[in-house]
Design an enzyme around this catalytic site. Structure first.
Site, PDB file in Angstrom:
ATOM      1  N   ASN A 129       0.801  -1.240   0.000  1.00 12.46           N
ATOM      2  CA  ASN A 129       0.000   0.000   0.000  1.00 12.46           C
ATOM      3  C   ASN A 129       0.831   1.286   0.000  1.00 12.46           C
ATOM      4  OD1 ASN A 129       0.648  -0.642   2.671  1.00 12.46           O
ATOM      5  ND2 ASN A 129      -1.051   0.562   3.461  1.00 12.46           N
ATOM      6  N   GLU A 227       4.035  -3.683  12.295  1.00 18.41           N
ATOM      7  CA  GLU A 227       3.088  -2.599  12.003  1.00 18.41           C
ATOM      8  C   GLU A 227       1.953  -3.255  11.224  1.00 18.41           C
ATOM      9  OE1 GLU A 227       3.282   0.262  13.224  1.00 18.41           O
ATOM     10  OE2 GLU A 227       5.378   0.739  13.559  1.00 18.41           O
ATOM     11  N   CYS A 261      -3.352   1.852   6.393  1.00 18.91           N
ATOM     12  CA  CYS A 261      -3.539   1.275   7.730  1.00 18.91           C
ATOM     13  C   CYS A 261      -4.096   2.304   8.704  1.00 18.91           C
ATOM     14  CB  CYS A 261      -2.225   0.715   8.237  1.00 18.91           C
ATOM     15  SG  CYS A 261      -0.911   1.928   8.189  1.00 18.91           S
ATOM     16  N   GLU A 430       7.986   2.784  15.137  1.00 19.18           N
ATOM     17  CA  GLU A 430       8.916   3.223  14.106  1.00 19.18           C
ATOM     18  C   GLU A 430       8.993   4.740  14.162  1.00 19.18           C
ATOM     19  OE1 GLU A 430       7.000   1.129  10.644  1.00 19.18           O
ATOM     20  OE2 GLU A 430       9.029   0.311  10.492  1.00 19.18           O
TER      21      GLU A 430
HETATM   22  P1  NAD Z   1       0.499  -8.956   3.758  1.00 25.59           P
HETATM   23  O1  NAD Z   1       0.582  -9.294   5.192  1.00 25.59           O
HETATM   24  O2  NAD Z   1      -0.222  -9.890   2.866  1.00 25.59           O
HETATM   25  O3  NAD Z   1       1.961  -8.803   3.132  1.00 25.59           O
HETATM   26  C1  NAD Z   1       2.902  -7.876   3.620  1.00 25.59           C
HETATM   27  C2  NAD Z   1       4.295  -8.322   3.201  1.00 25.59           C
HETATM   28  O4  NAD Z   1       4.586  -9.557   3.854  1.00 25.59           O
HETATM   29  C3  NAD Z   1       4.464  -8.585   1.712  1.00 25.59           C
HETATM   30  O5  NAD Z   1       5.732  -8.160   1.296  1.00 25.59           O
HETATM   31  C4  NAD Z   1       4.337 -10.093   1.627  1.00 25.59           C
HETATM   32  O6  NAD Z   1       5.022 -10.634   0.514  1.00 25.59           O
HETATM   33  C5  NAD Z   1       5.022 -10.512   2.912  1.00 25.59           C
HETATM   34  N1  NAD Z   1       4.634 -11.854   3.400  1.00 25.59           N
HETATM   35  C6  NAD Z   1       3.486 -12.521   3.167  1.00 25.59           C
HETATM   36  N2  NAD Z   1       3.534 -13.729   3.762  1.00 25.59           N
HETATM   37  C7  NAD Z   1       4.719 -13.820   4.412  1.00 25.59           C
HETATM   38  C8  NAD Z   1       5.343 -14.814   5.207  1.00 25.59           C
HETATM   39  N3  NAD Z   1       4.749 -15.977   5.479  1.00 25.59           N
HETATM   40  N4  NAD Z   1       6.574 -14.559   5.712  1.00 25.59           N
HETATM   41  C9  NAD Z   1       7.189 -13.377   5.468  1.00 25.59           C
HETATM   42  N5  NAD Z   1       6.659 -12.407   4.702  1.00 25.59           N
HETATM   43  C10 NAD Z   1       5.428 -12.614   4.178  1.00 25.59           C
HETATM   44  O7  NAD Z   1      -0.114  -7.469   3.713  1.00 25.59           O
HETATM   45  P2  NAD Z   1      -0.525  -6.606   2.431  1.00 25.59           P
HETATM   46  O8  NAD Z   1      -1.794  -7.175   1.919  1.00 25.59           O
HETATM   47  O9  NAD Z   1       0.651  -6.445   1.526  1.00 25.59           O
HETATM   48  O10 NAD Z   1      -0.778  -5.183   3.101  1.00 25.59           O
HETATM   49  C11 NAD Z   1      -1.990  -4.806   3.650  1.00 25.59           C
HETATM   50  C12 NAD Z   1      -1.969  -4.904   5.174  1.00 25.59           C
HETATM   51  O11 NAD Z   1      -0.863  -4.160   5.696  1.00 25.59           O
HETATM   52  C13 NAD Z   1      -3.190  -4.291   5.830  1.00 25.59           C
HETATM   53  O12 NAD Z   1      -3.669  -5.117   6.862  1.00 25.59           O
HETATM   54  C14 NAD Z   1      -2.681  -2.977   6.410  1.00 25.59           C
HETATM   55  O13 NAD Z   1      -3.417  -2.475   7.468  1.00 25.59           O
HETATM   56  C15 NAD Z   1      -1.296  -3.351   6.785  1.00 25.59           C
HETATM   57  N6  NAD Z   1      -0.454  -2.144   6.900  1.00 25.59           N
HETATM   58  C16 NAD Z   1      -0.069  -1.722   8.142  1.00 25.59           C
HETATM   59  C17 NAD Z   1       0.697  -0.563   8.278  1.00 25.59           C
HETATM   60  C18 NAD Z   1       1.134  -0.054   9.625  1.00 25.59           C
HETATM   61  O14 NAD Z   1       2.056   0.757   9.668  1.00 25.59           O
HETATM   62  N7  NAD Z   1       0.547  -0.472  10.723  1.00 25.59           N
HETATM   63  C19 NAD Z   1       1.078   0.148   7.141  1.00 25.59           C
HETATM   64  C20 NAD Z   1       0.656  -0.311   5.905  1.00 25.59           C
HETATM   65  C21 NAD Z   1      -0.088  -1.486   5.798  1.00 25.59           C
END
Ligand code: NAD
Length: 451
Positions: A129, A227, A261, A430
């Site tokens: 995102n 996060e 998020c 962070e």
């Molecule tokens: P996701 O959890 O599907 O993936 C995030 C990252 O993790 C990607 O690079 C993905 O390839 C990697 N990943 C997936 N499975 C993994 C595993 N088993 N081991 C290690 N890495 C793995 O999330 P998304 O769909 O890319 O992003 C959306 C989510 O992120 C939403 O829930 C959003 O709220 C959250 N988000 C949080 C923040 C924050 O700062 N709190 C900021 C942005 C997004």
């Protein structure tokens, strides 16, 4: 190799490698070897290199922004800000190497000193995102502390990270100090968790994957920052400047097509001004420009993928739509900004993180009910309070369980202040002045005066 698709027109933008486990391990080993060199670079030289990196990123702001418009469908205005944010965090943390100092603690029989020592290789895992800022929030303080970094961008949005990795070399950072490793989470990301040479994982993404990462890191007592998701509230009291609150509410949830998020995806409006506020909100939602993100006037682009759009739509299908804005037809993964009225705090769209341009609205009677409804969630990341009553602003800000909050504003993340979640929104912080210390171990050394 895998194709990267633009969400704007569904065309292939690029084909990028998808690294194997063996390639990931080899890169981690190179980053481990580079750690010995990087930690030995003098604080002044490390600071100068980070400032030069910031300057090179700045010189490529427009190129990076255009790439993000194409790859992630971000509006050009936002994308320029995002590339600028990478420059800013690099500049900000470039001030750290020369200021990071331990303490001398009074003890009997000698001299006691604490040192901040870098951890080694840090793994940064980024969601789709906000590919640029979230990468920078991890690598800038980690590098400043003297760590080397392996960075895994999301499969859907690897292009700006790959380019930033090239710019690091152009700026003069030694090879393997910042390595961008595109590929699958279950392969590349998972090796960050399981390879013992990686000493800390900074994960930003979904709560579901974050829990698995935390469990994996526990096996090696590996440091981890999470996060995660959010379902933040925007609380509007009757005494607020309603026109200002209504004018900025759409941006607080529909910015980045709601894939934020920190999105204030729950709107709580005091019942006595509910009708008045909803009328103002309808005007500002209908004026919110969802259009080709390369246009300077665009305020919102498409969703990241067909799957994400379908998931978001599933929340709207059986719900009471109060009103919606407009969106282009397609091609592209478009969806109009949509406002839903919640029948109660049990509605699925009120409770779950939708991660799309959907706002759920519920009236409340008084301060006590507003705080109770805002806290009735497993998440706690962000939020806003609108009131002209200073005492109420203070009481509610202290009462809402969340990592960050703004009063009479929708400001979310500022790189000079700490950011992170409570409850299932995350672990650790962070940004801000303390982020560099979070990439260090504190070592205590006692020097005896006895011979
Ligand atoms: P996701 O959890 O599907 O993936 C995030 C990252 O993790 C990607 O690079 C993905 O390839 C990697 N990943 C997936 N499975 C993994 C595993 N088993 N081991 C290690 N890495 C793995 O999330 P998304 O769909 O890319 O992003 C959306 C989510 O992120 C939403 O829930 C959003 O709220 C959250 N988000 C949080 C923040 C924050 O700062 N709190 C900021 C942005 C997004």
């Amino acid at each position: 190799m895998h194709d990267v698709i633009s969400p704007v027109d569904e065309q292939v933008v690029a084909t990028v490698p998808s690294l194997t486990e063996a390639e990931t391990d080899a890169a981690i080993e190179r980053a481990h070897a580079a750690f010995a060199t990087w930690r030995a670079v003098s604080p002044g030289d490390r600071a100068r290199l980070l400032r030069r990196f910031a300057a090179v990123v700045d010189a490529h702001n427009e190129e990076l922004a255009q790439l993000e418009v194409r790859n992630a469908g971000h509006t050009i205005g936002n994308a320029r800000w995002e590339a600028g944010n990478v420059r800013d965090v690099l500049d900000y943390y470039a001030g750290a190497p020369e200021r990071l100092s331990g303490r001398q603690i009074p003890v009997a029989g000698g001299l006691d000193v604490t040192f901040y020592e870098p951890l080694g290789v840090v793994g940064v895992i980024v969601p789709w995102n906000f590919p640029m800022p979230i990468a920078g929030w991890g690598f800038a303080p980690a590098l400043a502390a003297g760590n080397t970094v392996v960075l895994k961008p999301a499969e859907l949005t690897p292009l700006t990270a790959i380019r930033i990795g090239e710019l690091a070399l152009e700026a003069g950072l030694p090879k393997d100090v910042l390595t961008v490793l595109p590929g699958k989470g279950s392969i590349v990301g998972q090796r960050f968790v399981t390879n013992p040479l990686v000493r800390k994982v900074c994960f930003t993404g979904s709560t579901e994957v974050g829990k698995r990462i935390m469990a994996g890191c526990a096996e090696q007592v590996k440091r981890v920052t999470l996060e995660l998701g959010g379902k933040s509230s925007n609380i509007v009291f009757a005494d607020a400047d309603l026109a200002r609150a209504a004018a900025s509410a759409p941006g607080s949830v529909f910015d980045n097509a709601g894939q934020d998020c920190c999105a204030r995806s729950r709107l709580l409006v005091q019942a006595s001004v509910y009708d008045e506020f909803m009328a103002l909100l309808e005007q500002s939602v209908k004026a919110f420009r969802c259009e080709d993100p390369s246009l300077e006037s665009a305020q919102m682009g498409p969703l990241i993928s067909a799957g994400q759009r379908d998931s978001v739509r599933s929340y709207v299908d059986d719900s009471a739509v109060a009103f919606r804005g407009s969106a282009p037809e397609g091609p592209g993964y478009w969806m109009a900004p949509t406002v839903l009225t919640a029948a109660s705090a049990r509605d699925r769209h009120w409770r779950e993180e939708i991660f799309g341009p959907v706002l759920s609205v519920l009236p409340f009677a008084d301060e006590e009910e507003a705080v109770r409804l805002a806290n009735d969630t497993e998440y706690g990341l962000s939020g806003s309070i609108w009131t002209r009553d200073l005492g109420r602003g203070i009481r509610v800000a202290r009462g809402v369980e969340t990592g960050a909050l703004s009063v009479n504003s929708h400001s979310s993340v500022r790189y000079w202040t700490p950011f992170g979640g409570v409850k299932q929104s995350g672990l650790g912080r962070e940004l801000g002045p303390d982020a560099v210390a979070a990439f260090c171990e504190v070592k205590n050394v006692f020097f005896s005066t006895e011979v």
